[in-house]
Design an enzyme around this catalytic site. Structure first.
Site, PDB file in Angstrom:
ATOM      1  N   CYS A 101       0.760  -1.192   0.036  1.00  0.00           N
ATOM      2  CA  CYS A 101      -0.079   0.121  -0.028  1.00  0.00           C
ATOM      3  C   CYS A 101       0.892   1.236  -0.089  1.00  0.00           C
ATOM      4  O   CYS A 101       0.326   2.259  -0.475  1.00  0.00           O
ATOM      5  CB  CYS A 101      -0.943  -0.179   1.097  1.00  0.00           C
ATOM      6  SG  CYS A 101      -0.307  -0.105   2.780  1.00  0.00           S
ATOM      7  N   ARG A 113       4.130   1.306  -1.599  1.00  0.00           N
ATOM      8  CA  ARG A 113       4.851   1.546  -2.619  1.00  0.00           C
ATOM      9  C   ARG A 113       4.788   0.542  -3.500  1.00  0.00           C
ATOM     10  O   ARG A 113       4.171  -0.653  -3.227  1.00  0.00           O
ATOM     11  CB  ARG A 113       6.301   1.409  -1.956  1.00  0.00           C
ATOM     12  CG  ARG A 113       6.624  -0.061  -1.402  1.00  0.00           C
ATOM     13  CD  ARG A 113       8.094  -0.061  -0.763  1.00  0.00           C
ATOM     14  NE  ARG A 113       8.080   0.599   0.445  1.00  0.00           N
ATOM     15  CZ  ARG A 113       8.861   1.794   0.546  1.00  0.00           C
ATOM     16  NH1 ARG A 113       9.835   1.895  -0.460  1.00  0.00           N
ATOM     17  NH2 ARG A 113       8.950   2.192   1.725  1.00  0.00           N
ATOM     18  N   HIS A 124      19.203   1.548  -2.732  1.00  0.00           N
ATOM     19  CA  HIS A 124      17.507   1.759  -2.302  1.00  0.00           C
ATOM     20  C   HIS A 124      17.192   0.304  -1.969  1.00  0.00           C
ATOM     21  O   HIS A 124      16.334   0.304  -1.151  1.00  0.00           O
ATOM     22  CB  HIS A 124      17.056   2.345  -3.742  1.00  0.00           C
ATOM     23  CG  HIS A 124      15.541   2.378  -3.791  1.00  0.00           C
ATOM     24  ND1 HIS A 124      15.121   3.401  -2.954  1.00  0.00           N
ATOM     25  CD2 HIS A 124      14.607   1.530  -3.920  1.00  0.00           C
ATOM     26  CE1 HIS A 124      13.583   3.174  -3.112  1.00  0.00           C
ATOM     27  NE2 HIS A 124      13.609   2.077  -3.644  1.00  0.00           N
ATOM     28  N   GLU A 169       9.640  -0.171  11.140  1.00  0.00           N
ATOM     29  CA  GLU A 169       8.508  -1.118  11.065  1.00  0.00           C
ATOM     30  C   GLU A 169       9.184  -2.328  10.349  1.00  0.00           C
ATOM     31  O   GLU A 169       9.791  -2.411   9.293  1.00  0.00           O
ATOM     32  CB  GLU A 169       7.279  -0.656  10.388  1.00  0.00           C
ATOM     33  CG  GLU A 169       7.313   0.189   9.264  1.00  0.00           C
ATOM     34  CD  GLU A 169       6.910  -0.841   7.954  1.00  0.00           C
ATOM     35  OE1 GLU A 169       6.326  -2.078   8.466  1.00  0.00           O
ATOM     36  OE2 GLU A 169       7.337  -0.663   7.028  1.00  0.00           O
ATOM     37  N   GLN A 189       7.257  -8.141   3.076  1.00  0.00           N
ATOM     38  CA  GLN A 189       6.710  -7.875   1.858  1.00  0.00           C
ATOM     39  C   GLN A 189       7.787  -7.817   0.841  1.00  0.00           C
ATOM     40  O   GLN A 189       7.625  -8.579  -0.138  1.00  0.00           O
ATOM     41  CB  GLN A 189       6.011  -6.612   1.973  1.00  0.00           C
ATOM     42  CG  GLN A 189       4.761  -6.296   2.779  1.00  0.00           C
ATOM     43  CD  GLN A 189       4.437  -4.928   3.011  1.00  0.00           C
ATOM     44  OE1 GLN A 189       5.263  -4.191   3.204  1.00  0.00           O
ATOM     45  NE2 GLN A 189       2.980  -4.783   3.293  1.00  0.00           N
ATOM     46  N   GLY A 231     -15.882   2.035  30.655  1.00  0.00           N
ATOM     47  CA  GLY A 231     -16.402   2.756  29.422  1.00  0.00           C
ATOM     48  C   GLY A 231     -16.314   1.597  28.345  1.00  0.00           C
ATOM     49  O   GLY A 231     -15.505   1.067  28.279  1.00  0.00           O
ATOM     50  N   ALA A 232     -17.036   1.854  27.405  1.00  0.00           N
ATOM     51  CA  ALA A 232     -17.106   0.806  26.147  1.00  0.00           C
ATOM     52  C   ALA A 232     -16.843   1.466  24.941  1.00  0.00           C
ATOM     53  O   ALA A 232     -17.382   1.297  23.797  1.00  0.00           O
ATOM     54  CB  ALA A 232     -18.465   0.227  26.175  1.00  0.00           C
ATOM     55  N   GLY A 233     -15.715   2.383  24.822  1.00  0.00           N
ATOM     56  CA  GLY A 233     -15.530   3.060  23.644  1.00  0.00           C
ATOM     57  C   GLY A 233     -14.534   2.364  22.726  1.00  0.00           C
ATOM     58  O   GLY A 233     -14.055   1.447  23.208  1.00  0.00           O
ATOM     59  N   CYS A 272     -10.804   2.069  23.946  1.00  0.00           N
ATOM     60  CA  CYS A 272     -10.979   0.829  24.933  1.00  0.00           C
ATOM     61  C   CYS A 272     -10.622  -0.713  24.511  1.00  0.00           C
ATOM     62  O   CYS A 272      -9.947  -1.358  24.824  1.00  0.00           O
ATOM     63  CB  CYS A 272     -12.135   0.983  25.682  1.00  0.00           C
ATOM     64  SG  CYS A 272     -11.999   1.309  27.208  1.00  0.00           S
TER      65      CYS A 272
END
Lengths: 251, 459
Positions: free
Chosen positions: B50, B52, B96, B111, B117, B186-188, B191
């Site tokens: 996604c 390159r 490169h 990362e 990949q 809380g159920a956001g 979370c």
């Protein structure tokens, strides 16, 4: 008899192998002493100090292998150095007066106490590391030091286990010593500064265990208590030079 | 070293452009086939993710029109998307590839996904046979460089997202998260995300407390956890080691006095509060309690930032590592170019030696095995002595960018044909009389003579 402890000046790649080499030489030296003079040689103060240093160095190695961390080194190495240094310096070959009746008891007393001291020192080191790491986590500024440390709970468990293991040895060792002293000096032996300090130290460790078990004391409070215990332990060890009846007497 | 790379990536092109270049996995064999069937292209490989789309190729003589491939394959018109495309040749292409594999070219530097990949793309191209010799070596080297960068720098060792930092901190406190319990207040969405991360790392029991009980139930079901009515919240929180709070409450839900009670109930075992609510759910005073660690959204963000900063610092070190590897790769490639010349030189002289031996054999008459050996040793010894300096010169010339001149001169001097296996015409050489054989492996000609010879050759 030279103490061939090699010590790395910088912690890093050389320090840990150096400790390994040091341990081997140290062990060889202790075994040779024992084979030359018999096991009773361990009863001289310099050999006892040296044996304690060896055990602490071994503990460091075990920790290093298990947690891949050399951070306890900052606290452990100076102590090892002091112990070997003191042991190498002391010239007189003093030993506790030998008599066939007490020989075995005293040997037992020395061995268990050396192990007990090593374990309690480990527990003291862990409680300090716990305190340092938890401060660091609260300050919320990650550093490379924190990332190299084992987890807080692992340090905690390590300290607790050392305490659990060290305390019985300390108790048995002190009991064995008391039995011999009682036989030789009667009930008055308790008044000796060394004996008093040792008992106080023992009480602190009992308190440490109790608060941990009942209220789960960790962190600051436990670290303070452990520090008191450690200071007392050092005093009790040092009191060998003050005590009248616990003197290591030249044979 | 006729490598080329052409493509678009997150630095050169926005997503609208990148998606036009994307090649789905199903079309990859077709694209590779087309690429390698192009004039001049010997080997080819395509990485399409996604961030390159990059086309790697090795050509016979450094001439290959990858732009044309792109135009033909995607059906672009001449010059379309040109500003978005980057292209590197030879050593720049090598560099490169190394940088991409080592994740130095990534959006989040360090990362680890990109290496996987690239490896995948390599496996596909290899299976199809479009990568088989020099490009293969380049990629294998790139994977080794990536490994080296990961091992020798800390570029990939720290977490750089809120959720993974939360997990990292939890692990710093509790060690392994296996069997630890988590309480969601809380159920956001946030979370839920954080909880998912914790579960992936071994956290077991999940409690969900929410003002609207139904939402708590539905969220708890997702994690196979337990919904808690909000009134019972303060009783259940001490059961949890990690508390993630994200309610919409206008004031703090957990205050210092709550913390003291929790600690008492837990026998002072540590607790980790993660506060992702704004306004905050957890009073900052809680952090002062021995054994309670509170991180709010800003604290987590701060850790992320500091980790990113560390990565940027490490990236500088990684770049110089890559540069060094590029130099090594170049040197190796040049040595490889010089080897055929050395081999044909050796073969040429050996043929000469054999021919001369055969010629004088008749005149020498019957030889004892000792004499036979002495003649062999003598002739070989002479050749080795003569060869020593030219070979050393050739090898050191390989490290020099103008090595081709030296190689050409040597070939011309000895009349070596391009094909090393080719026989060369033997020329008359004065036959050496069988003199007492000297030890053959004497110290080689002094090194000091070498530079003089190089000068001679270069003239």
């Amino acid at each position: 008899m030279l103490m061939l402890r090699q010590r790395g000046e910088r912690f890093g790649k050389i320090a840990v192998p150096a400790v390994g080499i040091g341990i081997v030489f140290h062990l060889v030296s202790l075994v040779e002493t024992a084979s030359l003079h018999g096991y009773s040689e361990l009863l001289t103060i310099r050999q006892a100090e040296s044996a304690l240093a060896l055990i602490i160095a071994l503990i460091f190695t075990v920790l290093y292998v298990r947690y891949r961390t050399a951070s306890p080194a900052a606290l452990i190495f100076p102590l090892i150095f002091l112990l070997t240094f003191a042991s190498a310096l002391s010239q007189q070959r003093t030993t506790i007066a030998q008599s066939p009746i007490y020989g075995g008891w005293i040997f037992f007393h020395v061995c268990t106490l050396i192990f007990g001291y090593a374990m309690l020192f480990l527990s003291f080191v862990s409680s300090l590391l716990y305190l340092l790491l938890s401060r660091q986590l609260k300050r919320k500024q990650p550093s490379s030091w924190t990332s190299r440390m084992p987890a807080l709970q692992e340090i905690d468990e390590l300290g607790y286990k050392a305490l659990l293991l060290g305390f019985p040895f300390m108790t048995i060792g002190l009991l064995a010593g008391s039995v011999v002293a009682e036989e030789r000096f009667g009930a008055s032996f308790v008044a000796d500064p060394k004996v008093l300090l040792s008992l106080l130290m023992w009480a602190i460790y009992l308190l440490l265990l109790y608060t941990r078990w009942s209220a789960g004391w960790r962190g600051k409070k436990a670290a303070y208590l452990a520090s008191i215990g450690f200071v007392l332990a050092v005093c009790a060890w040092g009191a060998n030079y003050l005590s009248k009846l616990h003197r290591f007497i030249a044979p | 070293m006729n490598f080329s790379v052409l493509g678009v990536n997150h630095k050169t092109a926005p997503v609208e452009v990148r998606e036009r270049f994307a090649i789905p996995e199903s079309r990859l064999p077709e694209a590779l086939g087309k690429l390698t069937s192009m004039e001049g292209v010997e080997e080819g490989m395509i990485v399409s993710t996604c961030n390159r789309v990059e086309i790697f190729a090795r050509s016979k003589d450094g001439e290959c029109d990858l732009q044309r491939f792109v135009r033909e394959f995607f059906g672009f018109s001449e010059g379309e998307y040109e500003p978005y495309i980057f292209q590197h040749e030879s050593l720049d292409a090598v560099k490169h590839v190394f940088r991409v594999a080592s994740s130095l070219d990534s959006m989040v530097v360090g990362e680890s996904q990109i290496l996987g990949q690239v490896k995948e793309a390599y496996a596909t191209a290899r299976a199809l046979g479009t990568v088989n010799s020099q490009l293969d070596q380049l990629l294998t080297r790139a994977f080794a460089v990536a490994k080296k960068v990961r091992n020798e720098t800390t570029i990939a060792s720290s977490s750089v997202s809120i959720a993974s930092v939360a997990v990292e901190l939890a692990e710093k406190i509790f060690g392994s998260l296996t069997g630890k319990s988590v309480s969601l207040v809380g159920a956001g969405k946030m979370c839920e995300l954080a909880a998912r991360h914790l579960i992936a790392h071994g956290a077991k029991k999940i409690f969900v407390g929410n003002r609207t009980f139904d939402r708590a139930v539905s969220l708890a079901e997702k994690f196979d956890g337990e919904a808690i009515p909000f009134e019972r919240l303060y009783d259940t929180v001490p059961w949890a080691d990690i508390i993630i709070s994200s309610t919409g409450a206008p004031h703090a839900i957990f205050r210092k006095e709550h913390g003291e009670k929790f600690l008492q109930a837990r026998k002072n075992r540590p607790m980790f509060f993660i506060d992702i609510a704004v306004p905050r759910d957890i009073d900052a005073g809680l952090n002062d309690l021995d054994g309670i660690f509170v991180y709010n959204i800003d604290d987590l963000q701060q850790v992320v930032q500091s980790h990113l900063g560390d990565r940027r610092k490490e990236a500088v070190r990684a770049e110089s590592l890559v540069d060094e590897e590029v130099r090594k790769f170049e040197a190796r490639a040049q040595t490889a170019e010089v080897v055929p010349t050395i081999v044909s030189l050796q073969q040429h002289l050996e043929t000469l030696r054999q021919a001369e031996l055969d010629r004088v054999r008749g005149r020498l008459g019957e030889l004892t095995p000792e004499q036979e050996l002495a003649v062999e040793t003598l002739t070989k010894g002479i050749i080795n002595k003569i060869m020593h300096t030219p070979i050393t010169t050739l090898k050191s010339a390989a490290r020099d960018p103008e090595s081709t001149t030296v190689i050409d001169v040597v070939r011309k001097l000895f009349n070596l044909r391009p094909d090393p296996k080719q026989e060369s015409t033997p020329e008359p050489v004065e036959a050496a009389a069988p003199a007492p054989a000297r030890p053959p492996e004497r110290a080689p000609a002094p090194e000091a003579e070498a530079p003089a010879l190089v000068k001679q050759i270069q003239k």
